[in-house]
Design a protein around this motif. Sequence first.
Motif, PDB file in Angstrom:
ATOM      1  N   THR A   1       0.815  -1.209   0.000  1.00 53.01           N
ATOM      2  CA  THR A   1       0.000   0.000   0.000  1.00 53.01           C
ATOM      3  C   THR A   1       0.853   1.264   0.000  1.00 53.01           C
ATOM      4  O   THR A   1       0.549   2.235  -0.706  1.00 53.01           O
ATOM      5  CB  THR A   1      -0.931  -0.012   1.241  1.00 53.01           C
ATOM      6  N   ASN A   2       1.932   1.266   0.754  1.00 51.70           N
ATOM      7  CA  ASN A   2       2.678   2.517   0.941  1.00 51.70           C
ATOM      8  C   ASN A   2       4.035   2.597   0.258  1.00 51.70           C
ATOM      9  O   ASN A   2       4.538   3.694   0.035  1.00 51.70           O
ATOM     10  CB  ASN A   2       2.931   2.758   2.438  1.00 51.70           C
ATOM     11  N   ASN A   3       4.679   1.467  -0.017  1.00 46.79           N
ATOM     12  CA  ASN A   3       6.059   1.566  -0.473  1.00 46.79           C
ATOM     13  C   ASN A   3       6.291   1.024  -1.869  1.00 46.79           C
ATOM     14  O   ASN A   3       7.260   1.390  -2.506  1.00 46.79           O
ATOM     15  CB  ASN A   3       7.002   0.785   0.473  1.00 46.79           C
ATOM     16  N   LEU A   4       5.423   0.129  -2.306  1.00 47.83           N
ATOM     17  CA  LEU A   4       5.680  -0.502  -3.590  1.00 47.83           C
ATOM     18  C   LEU A   4       4.704   0.028  -4.623  1.00 47.83           C
ATOM     19  O   LEU A   4       3.792   0.792  -4.314  1.00 47.83           O
ATOM     20  CB  LEU A   4       5.564  -2.021  -3.455  1.00 47.83           C
ATOM     21  N   SER A   5       4.917  -0.397  -5.814  1.00 54.83           N
ATOM     22  CA  SER A   5       4.156   0.146  -6.925  1.00 54.83           C
ATOM     23  C   SER A   5       3.529  -1.002  -7.710  1.00 54.83           C
ATOM     24  O   SER A   5       4.144  -2.050  -7.883  1.00 54.83           O
ATOM     25  CB  SER A   5       5.145   0.927  -7.800  1.00 54.83           C
TER      26      SER A   5
ATOM     27  N   PHE B   1      26.754  -6.140   7.210  1.00 61.70           N
ATOM     28  CA  PHE B   1      25.754  -5.085   7.242  1.00 61.70           C
ATOM     29  C   PHE B   1      26.465  -3.735   7.299  1.00 61.70           C
ATOM     30  O   PHE B   1      27.436  -3.555   8.007  1.00 61.70           O
ATOM     31  CB  PHE B   1      24.849  -5.238   8.461  1.00 61.70           C
ATOM     32  N   SER B   2      25.938  -2.772   6.539  1.00 62.05           N
ATOM     33  CA  SER B   2      26.643  -1.506   6.346  1.00 62.05           C
ATOM     34  C   SER B   2      26.331  -0.490   7.443  1.00 62.05           C
ATOM     35  O   SER B   2      25.556   0.440   7.247  1.00 62.05           O
ATOM     36  CB  SER B   2      26.199  -0.954   4.984  1.00 62.05           C
TER      37      SER B   2
ATOM     38  N   GLN C   1       7.945  -6.681  -4.880  1.00 63.04           N
ATOM     39  CA  GLN C   1       7.916  -5.862  -6.099  1.00 63.04           C
ATOM     40  C   GLN C   1       8.185  -6.747  -7.321  1.00 63.04           C
ATOM     41  O   GLN C   1       7.530  -6.624  -8.349  1.00 63.04           O
ATOM     42  CB  GLN C   1       8.961  -4.737  -6.000  1.00 63.04           C
TER      43      GLN C   1
END
Lengths: 338, 338, 338, 338
Positions: free
Chosen positions: C22-26, C253-254, C285
């Motif tokens: 809903t909020n981050n993907l397309s 992990f960075s 996605q």
Amino acid sequence: MTLKIGVIGTGAIGREHIKRITNNLSGGKIVAVTDVNQESAKSAVEQFSLDAAIYPDDKALVADANVDAVLVTSWGPAHEQSVLAAIEAGKYVFCEKPLATTAEGCMRIVEAEMKHGKRLVQVGFMRRYDSGYVQLKEAIDSNYIGEPLMIRCVHRNPEVGDNYTTDMEINDTLVHEIDVLHWLINDDYKFVQVAFPKKTKRAAAHLQDPQLITLETNSGIIITAEVFVNCKYGYDIQCEVIGEEGVAYLPEFSGIATRKEAKFGTSILMDWKQRFIAAYDKELQDFMDSIKNTGEPNGPTSWDGYIAAVTADACVKSQQTGEKELVVLADKPDFYKN
Amino acid sequence: MTLKIGVIGTGAIGREHIKRITNNLSGGKIVAVTDVNQESAKSAVEQFSLDAAIYPDDKALVADANVDAVLVTSWGPAHEQSVLAAIEAGKYVFCEKPLATTAEGCMRIVEAEMKHGKRLVQVGFMRRYDSGYVQLKEAIDSNYIGEPLMIRCVHRNPEVGDNYTTDMEINDTLVHEIDVLHWLINDDYKFVQVAFPKKTKRAAAHLQDPQLITLETNSGIIITAEVFVNCKYGYDIQCEVIGEEGVAYLPEFSGIATRKEAKFGTSILMDWKQRFIAAYDKELQDFMDSIKNTGEPNGPTSWDGYIAAVTADACVKSQQTGEKELVVLADKPDFYKN
Amino acid sequence: MTLKIGVIGTGAIGREHIKRITNNLSGGKIVAVTDVNQESAKSAVEQFSLDAAIYPDDKALVADANVDAVLVTSWGPAHEQSVLAAIEAGKYVFCEKPLATTAEGCMRIVEAEMKHGKRLVQVGFMRRYDSGYVQLKEAIDSNYIGEPLMIRCVHRNPEVGDNYTTDMEINDTLVHEIDVLHWLINDDYKFVQVAFPKKTKRAAAHLQDPQLITLETNSGIIITAEVFVNCKYGYDIQCEVIGEEGVAYLPEFSGIATRKEAKFGTSILMDWKQRFIAAYDKELQDFMDSIKNTGEPNGPTSWDGYIAAVTADACVKSQQTGEKELVVLADKPDFYKN
Amino acid sequence: MTLKIGVIGTGAIGREHIKRITNNLSGGKIVAVTDVNQESAKSAVEQFSLDAAIYPDDKALVADANVDAVLVTSWGPAHEQSVLAAIEAGKYVFCEKPLATTAEGCMRIVEAEMKHGKRLVQVGFMRRYDSGYVQLKEAIDSNYIGEPLMIRCVHRNPEVGDNYTTDMEINDTLVHEIDVLHWLINDDYKFVQVAFPKKTKRAAAHLQDPQLITLETNSGIIITAEVFVNCKYGYDIQCEVIGEEGVAYLPEFSGIATRKEAKFGTSILMDWKQRFIAAYDKELQDFMDSIKNTGEPNGPTSWDGYIAAVTADACVKSQQTGEKELVVLADKPDFYKN
Ligand SMILES: [Mg+2]
Ligand SMILES: [Mg+2]
Ligand SMILES: [Mg+2]
Ligand SMILES: [Mg+2]
């Protein structure tokens, strides 16, 4: 007070130690040499301008009253006899690995030394003198990472000659891990097992390389050790101890870092000789200093040589059976407890 | 052949070197000592069981025909006189920094040495013997990173005592970078400038700390050096050379790595003495070996001592003016070119 | 074109995916939800202001003609039935692990999908979408490190709850390695063996922790995987592939690096949710994009879900027997090749 | 609620953002486009199958009542006019850097926005959205490294085209550091000075490269920034903050590590586009989310654009004078304090 040293075996390693004692270390002096090749003995004396007697064999050298300590750097099968002769004569001994080529031979040395009544022998397992391993041991002993549960080791070499055989991955290569790890965690091995992963195309037809060795200790610590002597990229020694509170790693070799051609990298050694060069100095200096200060060497003992031999034998057996093999050690005499 | 050494100054650093030569290095022997405090000289002889004459002053020590070389480890203001006396007597000198407390004093030593006609003096800038700097120099000299364009240095110390003053950030601390960097890039300094960033609350009221020093060389290389002697977290020496093809870094100190409490970390030294401990050994061993093998010391020369003095003076002047200051060096005599 | 999605299971993971879509993907839209707890379904609709139908059960949701694809995020034992219902209705399915709780259940899904004639199902093994694993696969596929010979993995968690059991080290934890590793090297497992090292005092009485799992592939690659879910210091995923030409590592992990309190360190995550957060976005996605662009999902297939189930079963058996256990897979149908 | 966006400028960057909003992000929709090249506008609509009006110029696009927000991705000199037109119409604006090509132009935008009475404008300084910089800011704000005293930055690029000029090292390259650093330490610049080190042979005749820029803040923090756009080896962004309690570093890019050919290395990017790819997504997502949730954008403001312009001007002046130059900023209006 200078420790007067006789050298049995003036090949490459013998000369390295002669050079060390003569030019870099303090408190020792080469006073006698011998080699099965008498020309080699003579040329060593010349090369380092030694003021040293040349003897026809180990027995004659050991008998020289001027000799306080003996350095055994001959080929492996000759070690046992020279060490026994030195103990018999009450001389100190620094013996390169192996102490003897069989567990029985090591036990004969152990018994001779106990009969003599004082520790005389140090085995040339130099890793215990490497500052990285020393720091790792401190991290363990100080409980910084909690109780060790697992260890993971890597012993990689760029390449080996054609005469390097499958059992040498144990006897010549893994043997350094065998010694340093039980010292690191103060525990003994109970089981070992060797597995053969997919073989590198760079290994000779007769050679199984790499190998994965699992060692399990009395307290249940499981050690996974990789030996890979045709890894191509470098000489690389790794050791990681996984404890209840954290993990500690042997330091990487301290090379310069660079940013170049899309890589941020540090150099890895190609030549194994540089990796423990400071440790070679320290083991011999400590041998001489301990004798001067306490009357006994302080490094790896005859008993450690015996442990290495028994454990390596079990590994070689597992190479053949593919099974988990028991490491059957005699009870540790009080003489070697400290 | 053993180099017979007289020590002028038996304080902490003097004793470190006595111990080194007596117990850890090869080819040298302490045969004479002196100190303004005669009790100190006596106690040093006892502490290391030396077979050494005790002299009332530097002149008497230098005059001893048994002394081949002199180690100057007295306090700084006394160095010049002792070094000049040794040169006068044709003795080799290993002089701790500073060679002299003024540029003029250094020049007097340079002139005395040239008059003598052979190099006798080595200044105790030990970093040139550190394996990290040696690797860095190799990376530059082999053109691995191309032509150097910029350098960035860091010299951090956890804390300093109250008697440490603003000019000491140059004369005692930055002076090591001043020496090692011009050797590293084989270039001379032309301008220097000192800036004062926001001061740490940990510095004493009278002390400006940290400081940022910019040094520009004849060829246009710009060096940015941070001196921060109350950084709290550790003793940390960094050096990064930015070249046309890449960047090279002095190695980090080789401590164990750990994973613990949400951090993957390597240890940083707190105590500066450990950082260059191997370099101290090597500089003295090289001093003795070079004299034996070539008749001259091979390390930092009197001229290098003079460069350090002139450059440090310009930095201290810039601390006061806040301006870019010129580094005015005499022309380098052929005597010091090699 | 928007993919209209129905969600079966509106617990924590279900809501994470709803939020993501809903909020981050397309390209996706939640149009229907269901949950065994109808109140949960309603509250999810409210929480994200969804324009979505609420259904009493999975069958009703699947039957909605408006639903193009189904997201199965109910509890594990319910997965099989929902996935089968969706396939029956010809709907796409994104199913969180496990695809089914038994190998037989997975096989039923495989057969239903093949009968349908087109791939509909993607299993939520998100690591294949992590940029680190993707880079590692590129290094292998481009032959940069040569033929892989050994792999070493680490899966560590700071701690687990009391309801976490010995078999969950396989079924919930190692299962991610099981999936990602055979994808990484494009090989299948042949043998597995589980060993129990010394137990950490932090594990519950009923829990064997850590565990060391060995997996051997058809081509002879040996994988050593450590699972340690009470390691205390952090959430730490490591993977190292040892090849004929070199070694490649999954990136750390960075996190920021710091120098503080005598440590040069980088931060390690404590919370597993952050580690693969970008991968969760990418897997969903890609599910939506692949369906749009090619008519089929492109991620881990039903067959991969079957492989995970069979391999995990063999590991759990080895936990009980202590022996090396065979991984008995059916022949791979052409339908699932590449 | 979907934010309806008009795009002014459909060149490379414009299309990147169109793609992002259309395919990867949530909550926005491209409803209008314009470009000085109308063919470009048309082809952008086709390329992404947009349902968008095509306008002859920025004024017409801004006047479309369907447009909620404007994306300014035309060439720099056109930005000011488009931003002013959007503010006039009360539309939100996301403007790529520069906000305007002069400080005066930026001030006109600031004044127009204050007159409008609500913040409408976000400038495309994406680094504030990079997870590394965010972690670094957290380390500073939480006082983990104590009060910042110095900062050291590096901005390196493998190479640049022939049309890249000396002032662009400031206006196009350093400008990212100018923005992100004052945000990082919440302080303003007071003085700047640019120095030219030895030039790399890889730079065009007209280009001074590398450059060393010193920025001093009101509180006395000194920042040393290296810009080196022909460094050859990679795209490399570094930032190190030296505080009273410790030092914190921007994370290195998270690439795989390898051991190969005598190097232990991690990959460095060659292509700058990958370095901040996640930050580009986040800045636009945050622009859309903040407007939806709070009615105002939350990122870099017009005032930040003004600061960047004034500071860059002072740097360019110092390139010409070689002197320390004052950064003369107007007083910060309450409107931009928060
Ligand atoms: Mg040895
Ligand atoms: Mg010194
Ligand atoms: Mg998943
Ligand atoms: Mg931008």
